[in-house]
Design a protein around this motif. Structure first.
Motif, mmCIF file in Angstrom:
data_model
loop_
_atom_site.group_PDB
_atom_site.id
_atom_site.type_symbol
_atom_site.label_atom_id
_atom_site.label_comp_id
_atom_site.label_asym_id
_atom_site.label_seq_id
_atom_site.Cartn_x
_atom_site.Cartn_y
_atom_site.Cartn_z
ATOM 1 N N MET A 115 23.488 -32.524 -33.853
ATOM 2 C CA MET A 115 24.354 -33.688 -33.701
ATOM 3 C C MET A 115 25.607 -33.396 -32.791
ATOM 4 N N ALA A 116 25.517 -34.107 -31.800
ATOM 5 C CA ALA A 116 26.562 -33.644 -30.638
ATOM 6 C C ALA A 116 27.929 -34.071 -30.988
ATOM 7 N N LYS A 117 28.979 -33.616 -30.332
ATOM 8 C CA LYS A 117 30.453 -33.978 -30.733
ATOM 9 C C LYS A 117 30.921 -34.684 -29.819
ATOM 10 N N LEU A 118 32.209 -35.298 -30.179
ATOM 11 C CA LEU A 118 33.318 -35.887 -29.067
ATOM 12 C C LEU A 118 34.595 -34.943 -29.333
ATOM 13 N N TYR A 119 35.008 -34.473 -28.283
ATOM 14 C CA TYR A 119 35.999 -33.629 -28.001
ATOM 15 C C TYR A 119 37.128 -34.266 -27.384
ATOM 16 N N PHE A 120 38.177 -33.862 -27.734
ATOM 17 C CA PHE A 120 39.638 -34.308 -27.140
ATOM 18 C C PHE A 120 40.338 -33.187 -26.632
ATOM 19 N N TYR A 121 40.370 -32.790 -25.177
ATOM 20 C CA TYR A 121 41.340 -31.592 -25.123
ATOM 21 C C TYR A 121 42.474 -32.230 -24.551
ATOM 22 N N TYR A 122 43.735 -32.237 -25.333
ATOM 23 C CA TYR A 122 45.087 -33.014 -24.794
ATOM 24 C C TYR A 122 46.005 -31.901 -24.648
ATOM 25 N N ALA A 123 46.703 -32.406 -23.612
ATOM 26 C CA ALA A 123 48.205 -31.654 -23.532
ATOM 27 C C ALA A 123 49.185 -32.638 -22.490
ATOM 28 N N SER A 124 50.074 -31.972 -22.225
ATOM 29 C CA SER A 124 51.233 -32.396 -21.255
ATOM 30 C C SER A 124 50.516 -32.171 -19.761
ATOM 31 N N MET A 125 51.175 -33.042 -18.576
ATOM 32 C CA MET A 125 50.617 -32.702 -17.598
ATOM 33 C C MET A 125 50.839 -30.991 -17.036
ATOM 34 N N ASN A 126 50.169 -30.777 -16.207
ATOM 35 C CA ASN A 126 50.217 -29.201 -15.757
ATOM 36 C C ASN A 126 49.861 -28.381 -16.717
ATOM 37 N N ALA A 127 48.827 -28.578 -17.558
ATOM 38 C CA ALA A 127 48.269 -27.648 -18.587
ATOM 39 C C ALA A 127 46.980 -27.047 -18.467
ATOM 40 N N GLY A 128 46.603 -27.625 -17.192
ATOM 41 C CA GLY A 128 45.103 -26.846 -16.831
ATOM 42 C C GLY A 128 43.918 -27.943 -17.208
ATOM 43 N N LYS A 129 44.175 -29.187 -17.689
ATOM 44 C CA LYS A 129 43.315 -29.925 -18.309
ATOM 45 C C LYS A 129 42.108 -30.098 -17.276
ATOM 46 N N SER A 130 42.387 -30.470 -16.082
ATOM 47 C CA SER A 130 41.496 -30.653 -15.126
ATOM 48 C C SER A 130 40.464 -29.508 -14.590
ATOM 49 N N THR A 131 41.626 -28.395 -14.688
ATOM 50 C CA THR A 131 40.790 -27.064 -14.370
ATOM 51 C C THR A 131 39.908 -26.665 -15.548
ATOM 52 N N THR A 132 40.321 -26.868 -16.667
ATOM 53 C CA THR A 132 39.365 -26.593 -17.917
ATOM 54 C C THR A 132 38.067 -27.504 -17.734
ATOM 55 N N LEU A 133 38.253 -28.748 -17.290
ATOM 56 C CA LEU A 133 37.027 -29.490 -17.311
ATOM 57 C C LEU A 133 35.944 -28.941 -16.559
ATOM 58 N N LEU A 134 36.672 -28.616 -14.980
ATOM 59 C CA LEU A 134 36.025 -28.203 -14.147
ATOM 60 C C LEU A 134 35.084 -26.764 -14.489
ATOM 61 N N GLN A 135 35.981 -25.978 -15.008
ATOM 62 C CA GLN A 135 35.278 -24.783 -15.401
ATOM 63 C C GLN A 135 33.966 -25.253 -16.634
ATOM 64 N N ALA A 136 34.301 -26.193 -17.635
ATOM 65 C CA ALA A 136 33.154 -26.500 -18.483
ATOM 66 C C ALA A 136 32.141 -27.120 -17.572
ATOM 67 N N ASP A 137 32.242 -27.757 -16.551
ATOM 68 C CA ASP A 137 31.197 -28.381 -15.826
ATOM 69 C C ASP A 137 30.612 -27.355 -14.954
ATOM 70 N N PHE A 138 31.022 -26.469 -14.601
ATOM 71 C CA PHE A 138 30.512 -25.334 -13.863
ATOM 72 C C PHE A 138 29.466 -24.605 -14.862
ATOM 73 N N ASN A 139 29.993 -24.215 -16.084
ATOM 74 C CA ASN A 139 29.382 -23.465 -17.078
ATOM 75 C C ASN A 139 27.816 -24.120 -17.190
ATOM 76 N N TYR A 140 28.084 -25.431 -17.408
ATOM 77 C CA TYR A 140 26.837 -26.031 -17.797
ATOM 78 C C TYR A 140 25.916 -26.006 -16.309
ATOM 79 N N ARG A 141 26.322 -26.457 -15.415
ATOM 80 C CA ARG A 141 25.465 -26.511 -14.064
ATOM 81 C C ARG A 141 25.058 -25.189 -13.672
ATOM 82 N N GLU A 142 25.762 -24.202 -13.804
ATOM 83 C CA GLU A 142 25.066 -22.834 -13.510
ATOM 84 C C GLU A 142 24.060 -22.637 -14.368
ATOM 85 N N ARG A 143 23.888 -23.047 -15.589
ATOM 86 C CA ARG A 143 22.623 -22.798 -16.264
ATOM 87 C C ARG A 143 21.443 -23.888 -16.178
#
Ligand SMILES: Nc1ncnc2c1ncn2[C@@H]1O[C@H](COP(=O)(O)OP(=O)(O)O)[C@@H](O)[C@H]1O
Ligand SMILES: Cc1cn([C@H]2C[C@H](O)[C@@H](COP(=O)(O)O)O2)c(=O)[nH]c1=O
Ligand SMILES: [Zn+2]
Length: 193
Positions: free
Chosen positions: A1-29
């Motif tokens: 069963m897949a999940k819906l995740y919400f990573y929330y924060a203020s600006m400048n907290a690394g949201k886009s960076t964290t997204l790109l890291q997660a994406d890289f992690n999937y794609r490198e596999r």
């Protein structure tokens, strides 16, 4: 069963960076992903751009985008390991529910990244629904100038003065917004006087 995740924060907290890291992690596999961001934010050369310099191509959503349909079309062509959505605060309530449906009915994990609140401390529509229905809520953290966790986003004018009135949507970066703890946010807007 897949999940819906919400990573929330203020600006400048690394949201886009964290997204790109997660994406890289999937794609490198060798797994396929689908990236989305808001159409109204076209400041950077790449659709998703982090302050640390990472970036990636992405599809852009606007209020009329049917995320269920668009993602399912892609998934039928290439099975997706997950969907990653930046600037998720700009999703409509219906789109946030489409993300839930992707997790529930198509078994695709959906990872949303966005602001919790706007420059007045009010919830964004997309964030309100995601906070209400996501399976997993993860708070990312920026730091206020006082060292406490910065949970709020102060909007400033061209002279650097706090702004307390205006439209909810106003695209901009460090020149327009500063992430602050609640106390410094409230003091800047005169809310504790
Ligand atoms: N050159 C750099 N080296 C390391 N970290 C950086 C650099 N520039 C910015 N950062 C950090 O990156 C984070 C902002 O990342 P970003 O993904 O753009 O945030 P958000 O999407 O939440 O607004 C901040 O924590 C900032 O301190
Ligand atoms: C607080 C606040 C922010 N915005 C805009 C400003 C930026 O374009 C994005 C957030 O970008 P980031 O990736 O989190 O740095 O949202 C807005 O329109 N209204 C607001 O109140
Ligand atoms: Zn502070």
């Amino acid at each position: 069963m897949a999940k819906l995740y919400f990573y929330y924060a203020s600006m400048n907290a690394g949201k886009s960076t964290t997204l790109l890291q997660a994406d890289f992690n999937y794609r490198e596999r060798g797994m396929a992903t689908m990236l989305w961001t808001a159409a109204l934010d076209d400041r950077a050369d790449q659709p998703i751009a982090s302050r640390i310099g990472l970036g990636a191509d992405a599809r852009r959503f606007s209020p009329g985008t049917d995320l269920w349909r668009e993602v399912m079309m892609q998934h039928d062509e290439t099975p997706l390991a997950c969907v990653l959505i930046d600037e998720a605060q700009f999703l409509t309530a219906m789109q946030a529910w489409q993300c839930a449906r992707l997790a529930d009915e198509a078994n695709i994990p959906v990872l949303c990244y966005g602001l919790r609140t706007d420059f007045r401390g009010d919830l964004f529509p997309g964030s309100a629904v995601l906070l209400g229905i996501a399976d997993t809520l993860v708070e990312l953290k920026a730091v206020c100038h006082c060292g406490r966790k910065a949970t709020m986003n102060l909007r400033t004018d061209q002279a650097g003065q706090p702004v307390g009135e205006g439209a909810q949507t106003e695209i901009g970066g460090n020149e327009r917004y500063v992430a602050l703890c609640r106390q410094h946010f409230a003091e800047a807007l005169g809310l504790y006087r």
